[in-house]
Design a protein around this motif. Structure first.
Motif, mmCIF file in Angstrom:
data_model
loop_
_atom_site.group_PDB
_atom_site.id
_atom_site.type_symbol
_atom_site.label_atom_id
_atom_site.label_comp_id
_atom_site.label_asym_id
_atom_site.label_seq_id
_atom_site.Cartn_x
_atom_site.Cartn_y
_atom_site.Cartn_z
ATOM 1 N N ALA A 215 3.399 11.080 3.697
ATOM 2 C CA ALA A 215 4.387 10.398 2.835
ATOM 3 C C ALA A 215 5.719 11.329 2.869
ATOM 4 C CB ALA A 215 4.108 9.836 1.620
ATOM 5 N N ARG A 219 11.756 10.542 7.598
ATOM 6 C CA ARG A 219 10.640 10.529 8.579
ATOM 7 C C ARG A 219 10.891 11.343 10.038
ATOM 8 N NH1 ARG A 219 7.904 5.641 10.272
ATOM 9 N NH2 ARG A 219 7.629 5.816 12.660
ATOM 10 N N GLU A 232 -0.201 8.263 10.162
ATOM 11 C CA GLU A 232 0.570 7.211 9.711
ATOM 12 C C GLU A 232 1.938 7.683 8.831
ATOM 13 O OE1 GLU A 232 1.111 2.915 7.298
ATOM 14 O OE2 GLU A 232 -0.854 4.099 7.384
ATOM 15 N N ILE A 234 4.836 6.893 6.222
ATOM 16 C CA ILE A 234 5.411 6.430 5.298
ATOM 17 C C ILE A 234 6.446 6.882 4.182
ATOM 18 C CG2 ILE A 234 3.525 4.632 4.877
ATOM 19 C CD1 ILE A 234 2.910 6.145 1.895
ATOM 20 N N SER A 235 7.301 6.179 3.686
ATOM 21 C CA SER A 235 8.284 6.753 2.841
ATOM 22 C C SER A 235 7.893 6.974 1.434
ATOM 23 C CB SER A 235 9.624 5.757 2.792
ATOM 24 O OG SER A 235 9.364 4.597 2.306
ATOM 25 N N PRO A 237 9.067 5.987 -1.395
ATOM 26 C CA PRO A 237 9.041 4.755 -2.355
ATOM 27 C C PRO A 237 7.721 3.899 -1.977
ATOM 28 C CG PRO A 237 11.105 5.045 -1.652
ATOM 29 C CD PRO A 237 10.371 5.842 -0.673
ATOM 30 N N GLU A 238 7.005 3.917 -0.817
ATOM 31 C CA GLU A 238 5.852 3.198 -0.423
ATOM 32 C C GLU A 238 4.669 3.641 -0.908
ATOM 33 O OE1 GLU A 238 6.056 1.643 3.835
ATOM 34 O OE2 GLU A 238 7.324 3.330 3.953
ATOM 35 N N ILE A 239 4.687 5.047 -1.705
ATOM 36 C CA ILE A 239 3.442 5.486 -2.264
ATOM 37 C C ILE A 239 2.854 4.563 -3.134
ATOM 38 C CG2 ILE A 239 2.797 7.572 -3.780
ATOM 39 C CD1 ILE A 239 4.505 9.222 -2.473
ATOM 40 N N HIS A 241 2.463 1.508 -3.588
ATOM 41 C CA HIS A 241 1.899 0.541 -3.131
ATOM 42 C C HIS A 241 0.403 0.789 -2.094
ATOM 43 C CE1 HIS A 241 4.624 -0.209 -0.289
ATOM 44 N NE2 HIS A 241 3.728 -0.403 0.601
ATOM 45 N N ARG A 242 0.716 2.403 -1.586
ATOM 46 C CA ARG A 242 -0.401 2.603 -0.540
ATOM 47 C C ARG A 242 -1.367 3.631 -1.292
ATOM 48 N NH1 ARG A 242 0.718 2.292 4.797
ATOM 49 N NH2 ARG A 242 -1.514 2.673 4.893
ATOM 50 N N ASP A 245 -5.248 2.844 -0.890
ATOM 51 C CA ASP A 245 -5.887 2.933 0.458
ATOM 52 C C ASP A 245 -6.202 4.349 0.626
ATOM 53 O OD1 ASP A 245 -5.033 0.576 0.930
ATOM 54 O OD2 ASP A 245 -3.147 0.935 1.949
ATOM 55 N N THR A 268 -3.446 1.929 -9.673
ATOM 56 C CA THR A 268 -4.003 2.056 -8.398
ATOM 57 C C THR A 268 -5.654 2.213 -8.659
ATOM 58 O OG1 THR A 268 -2.486 3.589 -7.510
ATOM 59 C CG2 THR A 268 -4.709 3.822 -6.389
#
Length: 422
Positions: A215, A219, A232, A234-235, A237-239, A241-242, A245, A268
């Motif tokens: 993250a 990018r 993978e 991610i940005s 802000p995506e932390i 909801h990720r 995982d 989480t």
């Protein structure tokens, strides 16, 4: 010319204080500009890492030190909006020889949380590069840092200061393997894409973790790292909801505010049915809110927490550090001779300018007298007499004083005037 260091580090202040006076890369240019405007300063360099913030200064005379101290401390507090009283016990000052020794120890890793860790060398080089780009690295600072870089390389070559992997990055991975035994079943999120995260990614790849997510704010910077470890991207802000995982989060960014909060981690945990999670926060200021540590099923380590873990594997480096000290003392003494010679150069310039001014003044008078019809021979005799008196006045007064005080410098003064030559 004198040198000084104002600093705070992991030995003098906890992370709660260090993070309040840290400089992120985006603010370094502005900070260097404002600090360099002080009339007493000849140049400045700012180093800010997770373990230390240090300001390196050059100024004209050691007699100005008290004013330089007050001005720099005032500037630091105003810049960060803090009270000096909060930091007075944590701040340290080094000047001249002590300052030179200290920076050499910092650059080669002797003063680090992990003795001999290699990242600090690159961080010192980057700090100097920022100063060069902003025009705040004067001749004395440039010479100082170049000598420090050479010393650090020499110590790496001639001692075992870098033997036995004991970096913060390695220790972070060691903690992860201690808490979770089956690495191949674990998913990891790396927050940031800087040097520390890059080192951690290498260790993760060596130990076969299942999936890695990177993250990062941009990018492009994460892409090169992701390709090397098949991760993978991610940005930031995506932390939120990720997080569900992954089992392990290792973070090291330059964000001025926490990226991961207590509420985010609580949600989480619910989504993960309270499965254990490990957070390793290597950032200063911190990326993970301190309150996250209060949650059940959560393990949170900061950069300070790693100190007790890594201290057991450093005996060989401690021996190498002693060997490095001999090199530092040898090199710093040579540098101080050069620095002192800079003072002599300035005095010689001033002395020559003063002599030229006297010569010019008397010469102008003599030419004017000749233009007015004065006898040339008489004008030349008078010029010689006045020039001799003006040039020998100060040395004569100094010699008389040294003789009356039975001063040890009398011989040196005599030699400098050629009086003891055969």
């Amino acid at each position: 010319m004198s040198l000084a260091i104002l600093g705070v580090n992991h030995k003098t202040a906890p992370i709660e204080l260090r993070e309040k006076i840290a400089f992120n890369p985006e603010s370094i240019d502005r900070a260097l500009y404002h600090l360099s405007q002080h009339p007493l300063l000849g140049g400045c360099v700012i180093l800010s890492t997770c373990n230390r913030t240090e300001i390196y200064l050059s100024f004209e005379q050691i007699s100005d030190l008290d004013r330089v101290k007050k001005a720099t401390e005032k500037w630091l507090c105003q810049y960060h909006g803090i009270e000096l009283a909060e930091y007075s016990d944590s701040l340290y000052w080094y000047t001249d020889k002590e300052a030179v020794d200290h920076l050499m120890r910092v650059a080669c890793g002797i003063d680090s949380l992990v003795i001999g860790e290699p990242q600090i060398f690159g961080q010192v080089k980057q700090a100097f590069s920022y100063a060069q780009e902003n025009g705040t690295a004067c001749v004395e600072l440039s010479k100082w840092f170049q000598r420090v870089f050479n010393v650090a390389k020499r110590i790496r070559t001639e001692t075992k200061i870098g033997a036995n992997t004991a970096s913060v990055a390695y220790t972070a991975c060691t903690v992860a393997r201690q808490i979770f035994s089956e690495a191949h079943q674990l998913n990891v999120m790396l927050v940031g894409a800087g040097e520390t995260i890059e080192l951690i990614s290498r260790y993760l790849r060596q130990h076969g973790f299942n999936k890695i997510i990177i993250a990062n704010r941009t990018r492009e910077k994460a892409l090169k790292l992701a390709v090397n470890i098949d991760a993978e991207i991610i940005s930031l802000p995506e932390i939120a909801h990720r997080l569900k995982d992954v089992d392990i989060v290792i973070s090291s960014t330059a964000s001025p505010l926490p990226i991961i909060g207590k509420g985010m981690v609580e949600r989480t945990l619910q989504a993960r049915n309270n499965q254990e999670m490990l957070f390793i926060d290597l950032a200063v200021p911190r990326d993970v809110e301190a309150e996250v540590a209060d949650l059940a099923h959560i393990h949170l380590y900061t950069v300070d927490d790693l100190q007790s873990i890594i201290s057991t594997n450093l005996e060989q480096r401690a021996v190498a550090a002693q060997e490095a000290e001999y090199i530092i003392q040898e090199e710093s003494e040579q540098f101080m001779l050069w620095l002192k010679s800079r003072t002599a150069i300035e005095l010689i310039k001033e002395y020559r300018q003063q002599a030229q001014l006297i010569k010019q003044q008397l010469e102008d008078k003599a030419l004017h007298a000749i233009e007015q019809g004065a006898d040339v021979n008489e004008v030349i005799r008078l010029l010689s007499h006045r020039l001799t008196n003006r040039l020998i006045h100060a040395p004569t007064v100094t010699l008389s004083y040294a003789a009356s005080q039975e001063c040890e410098c009398l011989t040196l003064l005599s030699d400098s005037l050629g009086l003891n030559e055969p």
